[in-house]
Design a protein around this motif. Structure first.
Motif, PDB file in Angstrom:
ATOM      1  N   LYS A   1       0.823  -1.212   0.000  1.00  0.00           N
ATOM      2  CA  LYS A   1       0.000   0.000   0.000  1.00  0.00           C
ATOM      3  C   LYS A   1       0.858   1.263   0.000  1.00  0.00           C
ATOM      4  CE  LYS A   1      -0.875  -0.132   5.034  1.00  0.00           C
ATOM      5  NZ  LYS A   1      -0.393  -1.514   5.283  1.00  0.00           N
ATOM      6  N   TYR A   2       2.049   1.195   0.594  1.00  0.00           N
ATOM      7  CA  TYR A   2       2.950   2.350   0.583  1.00  0.00           C
ATOM      8  C   TYR A   2       3.531   2.566  -0.818  1.00  0.00           C
ATOM      9  CZ  TYR A   2       2.646   1.721   5.632  1.00  0.00           C
ATOM     10  OH  TYR A   2       2.181   1.581   6.913  1.00  0.00           O
ATOM     11  N   ILE A   3       3.729   1.489  -1.543  1.00  0.00           N
ATOM     12  CA  ILE A   3       4.193   1.605  -2.932  1.00  0.00           C
ATOM     13  C   ILE A   3       3.100   2.269  -3.772  1.00  0.00           C
ATOM     14  CG2 ILE A   3       4.892   0.309  -4.983  1.00  0.00           C
ATOM     15  CD1 ILE A   3       6.031  -1.831  -3.110  1.00  0.00           C
ATOM     16  N   PHE A   4       1.852   1.866  -3.570  1.00  0.00           N
ATOM     17  CA  PHE A   4       0.733   2.477  -4.281  1.00  0.00           C
ATOM     18  C   PHE A   4       0.647   3.967  -3.961  1.00  0.00           C
ATOM     19  CE2 PHE A   4      -2.301  -1.315  -5.221  1.00  0.00           C
ATOM     20  CZ  PHE A   4      -1.286  -1.901  -5.962  1.00  0.00           C
TER      21      PHE A   4
ATOM     22  N   ILE B   1       1.126   7.071  -6.680  1.00  0.00           N
ATOM     23  CA  ILE B   1       0.099   8.097  -6.889  1.00  0.00           C
ATOM     24  C   ILE B   1       0.690   9.483  -6.629  1.00  0.00           C
ATOM     25  CG2 ILE B   1      -2.071   9.020  -5.967  1.00  0.00           C
ATOM     26  CD1 ILE B   1      -2.917   6.098  -5.474  1.00  0.00           C
ATOM     27  N   PHE B   2       1.464   9.598  -5.565  1.00  0.00           N
ATOM     28  CA  PHE B   2       2.073  10.882  -5.211  1.00  0.00           C
ATOM     29  C   PHE B   2       2.974  11.394  -6.327  1.00  0.00           C
ATOM     30  CE2 PHE B   2       5.475  13.407  -3.351  1.00  0.00           C
ATOM     31  CZ  PHE B   2       4.785  14.297  -2.552  1.00  0.00           C
ATOM     32  N   VAL B   3       3.789  10.505  -6.876  1.00  0.00           N
ATOM     33  CA  VAL B   3       4.754  10.926  -7.898  1.00  0.00           C
ATOM     34  C   VAL B   3       4.090  11.096  -9.262  1.00  0.00           C
ATOM     35  CG1 VAL B   3       6.824  10.249  -9.176  1.00  0.00           C
ATOM     36  CG2 VAL B   3       6.707   9.887  -6.700  1.00  0.00           C
ATOM     37  N   CYS B   4       3.372  10.073  -9.687  1.00  0.00           N
ATOM     38  CA  CYS B   4       2.862  10.052 -11.065  1.00  0.00           C
ATOM     39  C   CYS B   4       1.666  10.979 -11.276  1.00  0.00           C
ATOM     40  CB  CYS B   4       2.481   8.622 -11.452  1.00  0.00           C
ATOM     41  SG  CYS B   4       3.875   7.478 -11.483  1.00  0.00           S
ATOM     42  N   PHE B   5       0.715  10.938 -10.367  1.00  0.00           N
ATOM     43  CA  PHE B   5      -0.549  11.635 -10.621  1.00  0.00           C
ATOM     44  C   PHE B   5      -0.679  12.958  -9.888  1.00  0.00           C
ATOM     45  CE2 PHE B   5      -1.488   6.991 -10.852  1.00  0.00           C
ATOM     46  CZ  PHE B   5      -1.506   6.918 -12.233  1.00  0.00           C
ATOM     47  N   TRP B   6       0.022  13.118  -8.762  1.00  0.00           N
ATOM     48  CA  TRP B   6      -0.061  14.386  -8.052  1.00  0.00           C
ATOM     49  C   TRP B   6       1.089  15.312  -8.405  1.00  0.00           C
ATOM     50  CZ3 TRP B   6      -1.446  12.451  -2.413  1.00  0.00           C
ATOM     51  CH2 TRP B   6      -2.724  11.910  -2.436  1.00  0.00           C
ATOM     52  N   SER B   7       2.290  14.767  -8.564  1.00  0.00           N
ATOM     53  CA  SER B   7       3.448  15.606  -8.865  1.00  0.00           C
ATOM     54  C   SER B   7       3.622  15.812 -10.367  1.00  0.00           C
ATOM     55  CB  SER B   7       4.717  14.994  -8.271  1.00  0.00           C
ATOM     56  OG  SER B   7       4.637  14.911  -6.860  1.00  0.00           O
TER      57      SER B   7
ATOM     58  N   GLN C   1       1.403  14.915 -12.587  1.00  0.00           N
ATOM     59  CA  GLN C   1       0.058  15.167 -13.113  1.00  0.00           C
ATOM     60  C   GLN C   1      -0.238  14.339 -14.363  1.00  0.00           C
ATOM     61  OE1 GLN C   1      -1.211  19.255 -13.246  1.00  0.00           O
ATOM     62  NE2 GLN C   1       0.101  19.831 -11.532  1.00  0.00           N
ATOM     63  N   MET C   2       0.187  13.089 -14.330  1.00  0.00           N
ATOM     64  CA  MET C   2      -0.183  12.177 -15.404  1.00  0.00           C
ATOM     65  C   MET C   2      -1.689  11.923 -15.350  1.00  0.00           C
ATOM     66  SD  MET C   2       2.981   9.465 -14.980  1.00  0.00           S
ATOM     67  CE  MET C   2       2.236   8.293 -16.114  1.00  0.00           C
ATOM     68  N   PRO C   3      -2.354  11.774 -16.501  1.00  0.00           N
ATOM     69  CA  PRO C   3      -3.806  11.557 -16.497  1.00  0.00           C
ATOM     70  C   PRO C   3      -4.166  10.193 -15.916  1.00  0.00           C
ATOM     71  CG  PRO C   3      -2.919  11.279 -18.712  1.00  0.00           C
ATOM     72  CD  PRO C   3      -1.797  11.818 -17.866  1.00  0.00           C
ATOM     73  N   LEU C   4      -5.211  10.171 -15.114  1.00  0.00           N
ATOM     74  CA  LEU C   4      -5.705   8.924 -14.524  1.00  0.00           C
ATOM     75  C   LEU C   4      -7.196   8.824 -14.799  1.00  0.00           C
ATOM     76  CD1 LEU C   4      -5.281   6.401 -12.767  1.00  0.00           C
ATOM     77  CD2 LEU C   4      -5.853   7.822 -10.778  1.00  0.00           C
ATOM     78  N   PRO C   5      -7.606   7.969 -15.724  1.00  0.00           N
ATOM     79  CA  PRO C   5      -9.043   7.822 -16.010  1.00  0.00           C
ATOM     80  C   PRO C   5      -9.807   7.403 -14.762  1.00  0.00           C
ATOM     81  CG  PRO C   5      -7.701   6.700 -17.678  1.00  0.00           C
ATOM     82  CD  PRO C   5      -6.770   7.096 -16.569  1.00  0.00           C
ATOM     83  N   ASP C   6     -10.988   7.965 -14.588  1.00  0.00           N
ATOM     84  CA  ASP C   6     -11.793   7.632 -13.423  1.00  0.00           C
ATOM     85  C   ASP C   6     -12.029   6.130 -13.304  1.00  0.00           C
ATOM     86  OD1 ASP C   6     -12.030  10.252 -12.636  1.00  0.00           O
ATOM     87  OD2 ASP C   6     -13.922  10.582 -13.664  1.00  0.00           O
ATOM     88  N   ASN C   7     -12.285   5.505 -14.466  1.00  0.00           N
ATOM     89  CA  ASN C   7     -12.672   4.097 -14.405  1.00  0.00           C
ATOM     90  C   ASN C   7     -11.491   3.149 -14.188  1.00  0.00           C
ATOM     91  OD1 ASN C   7     -11.454   4.049 -16.928  1.00  0.00           O
ATOM     92  ND2 ASN C   7     -13.385   3.962 -18.062  1.00  0.00           N
ATOM     93  N   TRP C   8     -10.327   3.705 -13.880  1.00  0.00           N
ATOM     94  CA  TRP C   8      -9.206   2.871 -13.447  1.00  0.00           C
ATOM     95  C   TRP C   8      -9.211   2.677 -11.936  1.00  0.00           C
ATOM     96  CZ3 TRP C   8      -3.843   2.885 -16.109  1.00  0.00           C
ATOM     97  CH2 TRP C   8      -4.016   2.680 -17.483  1.00  0.00           C
ATOM     98  N   SER C   9     -10.048   3.414 -11.243  1.00  0.00           N
ATOM     99  CA  SER C   9     -10.072   3.378  -9.792  1.00  0.00           C
ATOM    100  C   SER C   9     -11.198   2.478  -9.283  1.00  0.00           C
ATOM    101  CB  SER C   9     -10.282   4.796  -9.231  1.00  0.00           C
ATOM    102  OG  SER C   9     -10.595   4.751  -7.855  1.00  0.00           O
ATOM    103  N   PRO C  10     -10.891   1.502  -8.421  1.00  0.00           N
ATOM    104  CA  PRO C  10     -11.957   0.681  -7.844  1.00  0.00           C
ATOM    105  C   PRO C  10     -12.863   1.499  -6.937  1.00  0.00           C
ATOM    106  CG  PRO C  10      -9.875   0.235  -6.737  1.00  0.00           C
ATOM    107  CD  PRO C  10      -9.560   1.114  -7.907  1.00  0.00           C
TER     108      PRO C  10
ATOM    109  N   PHE D   1      -3.478  -2.849   0.145  1.00  0.00           N
ATOM    110  CA  PHE D   1      -3.489  -2.067  -1.092  1.00  0.00           C
ATOM    111  C   PHE D   1      -4.020  -0.646  -0.967  1.00  0.00           C
ATOM    112  CE2 PHE D   1      -4.393  -6.594  -2.388  1.00  0.00           C
ATOM    113  CZ  PHE D   1      -3.098  -6.873  -2.775  1.00  0.00           C
ATOM    114  N   CYS D   2      -4.622  -0.265   0.135  1.00  0.00           N
ATOM    115  CA  CYS D   2      -5.300   1.028   0.224  1.00  0.00           C
ATOM    116  C   CYS D   2      -4.302   2.174   0.411  1.00  0.00           C
ATOM    117  CB  CYS D   2      -6.298   1.017   1.380  1.00  0.00           C
ATOM    118  SG  CYS D   2      -7.156   2.595   1.584  1.00  0.00           S
ATOM    119  N   PRO D   3      -4.198   3.106  -0.545  1.00  0.00           N
ATOM    120  CA  PRO D   3      -3.251   4.219  -0.398  1.00  0.00           C
ATOM    121  C   PRO D   3      -3.665   5.198   0.699  1.00  0.00           C
ATOM    122  CG  PRO D   3      -4.573   4.486  -2.386  1.00  0.00           C
ATOM    123  CD  PRO D   3      -4.887   3.125  -1.852  1.00  0.00           C
ATOM    124  N   LEU D   4      -4.971   5.373   0.906  1.00  0.00           N
ATOM    125  CA  LEU D   4      -5.414   6.238   2.000  1.00  0.00           C
ATOM    126  C   LEU D   4      -5.068   5.602   3.338  1.00  0.00           C
ATOM    127  CD1 LEU D   4      -6.880   8.787   2.924  1.00  0.00           C
ATOM    128  CD2 LEU D   4      -9.038   7.512   2.813  1.00  0.00           C
ATOM    129  N   GLY D   5      -5.225   4.286   3.426  1.00  0.00           N
ATOM    130  CA  GLY D   5      -4.830   3.583   4.631  1.00  0.00           C
ATOM    131  C   GLY D   5      -3.343   3.722   4.901  1.00  0.00           C
TER     132      GLY D   5
END
Length: 392
Positions: free
Chosen positions: A109-112, A116-122, A124-133, A178-182
């Motif tokens: 979960k820390y890897i996830f 997310i921190f590097v790729c999508f927040w820093s 800003q790579m696009p992340l389609p909504d329907n990729w998220s459970p 697997f939970c990144p928020l967790g």
């Protein structure tokens, strides 16, 4: 006392599932929004009111008392608990992993979170909504969402199905591994004040505390449980045959009350946004001469549920004001779009290039198309070529 708290926990879980099933997803999205705004230097208190209110409700509680959010309010976790309870009715066997295997999976979960921190927040790579459970889960928590089952054929849908199946075999498998928020909550709650005391000198050899731990923690060799991976579910306390596991009533009640307070502040955050929106991000004084034609124009675009119409004011060649005349999308999601995207367009003067609001991309595209048509600039709305699923 502990049984009463356990009962109260399940009541709160049910209420949270019915009233605010997407709270966990919105909380994580708020973390990303705040980080991106700070990193990019685009912070605006009006625009960030919703995210700040939500994080102010969640994180102080987690830092001081531990992960009551996960144990009490997370609907994704409640779904896992429900599936596990269903599974236990058919078999009493429980798969206990080897300590090394469990420890390795706990790190995933820390890897996830880092990805997310590097790729999508820093970056800003696009992340389609329907990729998220989480997104797919949010869609199907409403009866309307079940009118279209196509999301199960997406990456997020397949991931969700895997989680559902895994939850029947491993208790809270997503929360544990697997939970990144967790993962984020685990990091900030390591020095929490709330503990569950378990004097080992009074223990027998049953190891029921470890067996019943929903997060797969080895509790046999500790006198006080304050791990960041503990979600304060009190399963260990409820199953201790010697009543050797104790929690001080005051902190436990305080933590439970705080969990209820999160729910209240969640709605307060919505109210804050609704009050801020009429004034926030609508008008900005722009000093440099722009390239748009002065005047007041209207335009419309295809959003999630229907047409979005805006009125755009241009002065000195710059877009200085954007007013939403009407829209047909869910208010909860569209308010986030209006609060985030309108200031971004005015600040950058770039309609097509302004970043869409994560979790509400269809509404974002509708708003961008409406503004683009109003000021007569090209913009291709993906909503015409991709089929929006029935959500928000």
């Amino acid at each position: 006392m502990q049984r009463k708290i356990q009962f109260l926990r399940h009541v709160i879980q049910l209420a949270a599932f019915l009233v605010m099933p997407g709270l966990f997803s919105l909380a994580f999205s708020a973390v990303g929004s705040v980080y991106r705004a700070l990193a990019a230097g685009t912070w605006d208190w009006n625009r960030m009111a919703y995210d700040v209110a939500l994080l102010a409700a969640v994180f102080p509680v987690t830092v001081l008392w531990g992960r009551f959010f996960c144990g009490f309010l997370c609907s994704f976790g409640a779904m896992g608990d429900l599936l596990w309870a269903f599974s236990r009715r058919f078999t009493k066997k429980k798969v206990i992993l080897q300590p090394r295997t469990e420890a390795f999976l706990q790190k995933v979960k820390y890897i996830f979170l880092a990805a997310i921190f590097v790729c999508f927040w820093s970056l800003q790579m696009p992340l389609p909504d329907n990729w998220s459970p989480w997104y797919v889960f949010g869609v199907y928590t409403t009866p309307r969402g079940w009118q279209d089952l196509s999301l199960f054929a997406t990456v997020g849908g397949a991931y969700l199905v895997m989680i559902l199946i895994g939850s029947l075999v491993f208790e809270r498998c997503f929360c544990r591994w697997f939970c990144p928020l967790g993962a984020l909550f685990s990091l900030v709650s390591r020095k929490r004040l709330f503990t569950i005391r378990k004097p080992r000198k009074n223990c027998g050899s049953c190891r029921l505390c470890t067996w019943e731990c929903s997060m797969g923690l080895d509790l046999a060799q500790t006198d006080a449980i304050r791990s960041g991976n503990c979600i304060d579910c009190f399963q260990c306390v409820s199953h201790c045959p010697k009543d050797n596991m104790k929690t001080a009533p005051a902190p436990a009640v305080a933590g439970t009350t705080a969990a209820l307070g999160i729910a209240g502040l969640y709605f307060a955050g919505n109210v804050a946004v609704e009050q801020a929106l009429p004034q926030a991000g609508r008008s900005v004084a722009v000093q440099q001469q722009g390239h748009y034609r002065d005047g007041t124009y209207t335009g419309s675009g295809k959003g999630f549920s229907g047409t979005t119409q805006v009125q755009v004011t241009v002065r000195g060649g710059n877009i200085t004001d954007i007013t939403v005349v009407s829209h047909q999308d869910s208010k909860r999601y569209f308010d986030q779009v209006a609060a985030g995207l309108i200031p971004a367009i005015i600040a950058s003067q770039d309609v097509a290039g302004a970043a869409v609001v994560s979790g509400a991309t269809y509404s974002s595209y509708g708003l961008k198309e409406a503004v683009a048509k109003a000021v007569n600039v090209p913009f291709t709305n993906p909503n015409y070529t991709q089929k929006p699923v029935l959500h928000h």
